[in-house]
Write a protein that holds these residues in place. Structure first.
Motif, short mmCIF file in Angstrom:
data_model
loop_
_atom_site.label_atom_id
_atom_site.label_comp_id
_atom_site.label_asym_id
_atom_site.label_seq_id
_atom_site.Cartn_x
_atom_site.Cartn_y
_atom_site.Cartn_z
N VAL A 194 1.06 -1.62 0.01
CA VAL A 194 0.21 0.07 -0.84
C VAL A 194 0.73 0.85 0.24
O VAL A 194 1.69 1.21 0.74
CB VAL A 194 -1.21 0.05 1.09
N THR B 286 -2.74 3.67 -3.26
CA THR B 286 -3.43 2.83 -3.24
C THR B 286 -4.63 2.96 -3.05
O THR B 286 -4.78 4.14 -1.56
CB THR B 286 -2.60 1.38 -2.41
N LYS B 287 -5.91 2.88 -3.51
CA LYS B 287 -7.18 3.20 -3.41
C LYS B 287 -7.87 2.31 -2.50
O LYS B 287 -8.26 2.53 -1.15
CB LYS B 287 -7.98 3.66 -4.49
N ASP B 288 -8.44 0.92 -2.82
CA ASP B 288 -9.40 0.17 -2.34
C ASP B 288 -8.34 -0.99 -2.06
O ASP B 288 -7.49 -1.54 -3.10
CB ASP B 288 -10.58 0.24 -2.87
N TYR B 289 -8.37 -1.28 -0.87
CA TYR B 289 -7.19 -2.61 -0.40
C TYR B 289 -8.17 -3.63 -0.08
O TYR B 289 -8.79 -2.89 1.39
CB TYR B 289 -6.17 -2.34 -0.46
N THR B 290 -8.08 -4.77 0.74
CA THR B 290 -8.58 -5.71 1.81
C THR B 290 -7.64 -6.09 2.48
O THR B 290 -6.02 -6.45 1.27
CB THR B 290 -9.55 -6.79 1.35
N ASN C 100 -3.92 3.86 9.13
CA ASN C 100 -3.16 1.62 8.75
C ASN C 100 -2.80 1.51 10.12
O ASN C 100 -4.01 0.05 10.32
CB ASN C 100 -1.83 2.51 8.41
N ASP D 296 -7.38 -0.23 10.87
CA ASP D 296 -7.60 -0.47 10.27
C ASP D 296 -7.25 -2.11 10.50
O ASP D 296 -8.10 -2.53 10.27
CB ASP D 296 -7.49 -0.69 8.81
N ASN E 109 -9.35 -5.30 11.46
CA ASN E 109 -9.92 -6.64 10.93
C ASN E 109 -8.99 -7.53 11.67
O ASN E 109 -9.03 -8.99 10.36
CB ASN E 109 -8.90 -6.33 9.55
#
Length: 234
Positions: free
Chosen positions: A30, A34-38, A57, A60, A64
């Motif tokens: 990232v 970088t926009k969208d990530y999982t 960061n 998040d 998760n």
């Protein structure tokens, strides 16, 4: 381990190489674009981003259920909130102002020297730190950790400043010079002599290796830790 790199600058790239050499896999990188990530398929995250994104960061990751190691400095006004969230979510988190094994030994040496010098009023303590010109914060997180180690053990010093120190302040001189990975020097000066201790990083490999070692240690644990835990420094 399957590692997410949050921040893919020079430190991120150094961590990537060491992690691969130690048999790990980088499954997510990232950076600012970088926009969208999982976090699917991630075992642990290593954050070496920038001060303005580090808190997001880290939280998040904790939200998760991803163990996270952070070496980003300059965001610590939110540190207590991260600790509270980690405890609430039963997550796993390590913050280090510096992950180098040598620097963490230097932290202990610095604190011990401050204890020895405490009460010797003929000496005044100050500090110099030198880093590369792309480092965003000044003084460095490592310098702040060193200053805190002195303040806890040296009764006459209560805080640190970058300029115009009062008697109770540790003056930190912060220099930015091209391609200097990091040098920290503590001075105890009197009219008759100067006692100096210093740590000089030759490259970024020591920081990167320490971050990977911390990640290996953290996986499978819950709680908030430091490099003293990783290195079993009592």
């Amino acid at each position: 381990m399957r590692i997410a790199l949050l921040g893919y600058g020079r430190m991120g790239k150094a961590i990537e190489q060491i992690a691969i050499n130690r048999g790990h896999e980088i499954v997510l990188k990232v950076d600012r674009k970088t926009k969208d990530y999982t976090f699917s398929n991630v075992d642990v995250a290593i954050d070496f981003s920038i001060p303005t994104t580090a808190y997001q960061n880290i939280t998040d990751c904790i939200n998760n259920n991803i163990p996270v190691v952070s070496g980003t400095t300059g965001w610590l006004e939110d540190y207590d909130k991260v600790v509270a969230l980690c405890n609430e979510k039963k997550g796993a988190f390590i913050y280090g102002s510096n992950f180098s094994i040598g620097v963490n030994i230097f932290f202990e040496l610095n604190a011990y020297l401050a204890k020895l010098m405490n009460g010797l009023s003929s000496y005044n303590v100050s500090m110099e730190e030198i880093h590369h010109t792309k480092k965003l914060d000044a003084p460095s997180g490592t310098a702040i950790s060193l200053a805190d180690g002195i303040i806890k053990n040296y009764d006459s010093k209560k805080s640190w400043v970058l300029e115009s120190p009062a008697e109770e302040d540790i003056e930190i001189t912060a220099k930015r010079i091209e391609d200097v990975p990091g040098t920290h020097t503590i001075f105890y000066k009197s009219e008759v002599d100067t006692l100096t201790i210093s740590h000089e990083a030759h490259n970024r490999q020591g920081f990167a290796l320490g971050a990977v070692l911390a990640s290996e240690w953290l996986v499978g644990k819950t709680g908030v830790y430091t490099m003293k835990d990783v290195l079993n420094i009592k």
